[in-house]
Design a protein around this motif. Structure first.
Motif: not given
Ligand SMILES: [Zn+2]
Length: 74
Positions: A52-58
């Motif tokens: 669960x990354x804080x930004x899936x784009x990053x």
């Protein structure tokens, strides 16, 4: 990756597919926070993939950068 090994974030899943297509190994462990790793077998470097990354784009960009760096190792 086998069935059931898809990443729940579609941008990250797409980046994992690109890594596999480039010949890198994608490993899923069932750790809660860590989804798994992308591994470059020839040079044995790896990058951790989070569930669960804080930004899936990053997270996807991180994987794409690793893929770009290691696609020619073999
Ligand atoms: Zn490599």
């Amino acid at each position: 990756m086998g069935l059931g090994d898809r990443h729940q974030k579609k941008d990250v899943e797409a980046a994992l597919k690109r890594a596999e297509a480039a010949g890198l190994k994608v490993t899923h462990d069932k750790n809660r926070h860590r989804w798994g790793w992308v591994i470059c077998c020839p040079c044995s470097k790896n990058v951790t993939v989070y569930s669960t990354p804080s930004s899936q784009g990053e997270e996807a960009n991180k994987i794409d950068q690793f893929t770009g760096k290691h696609r020619n190792c073999a």
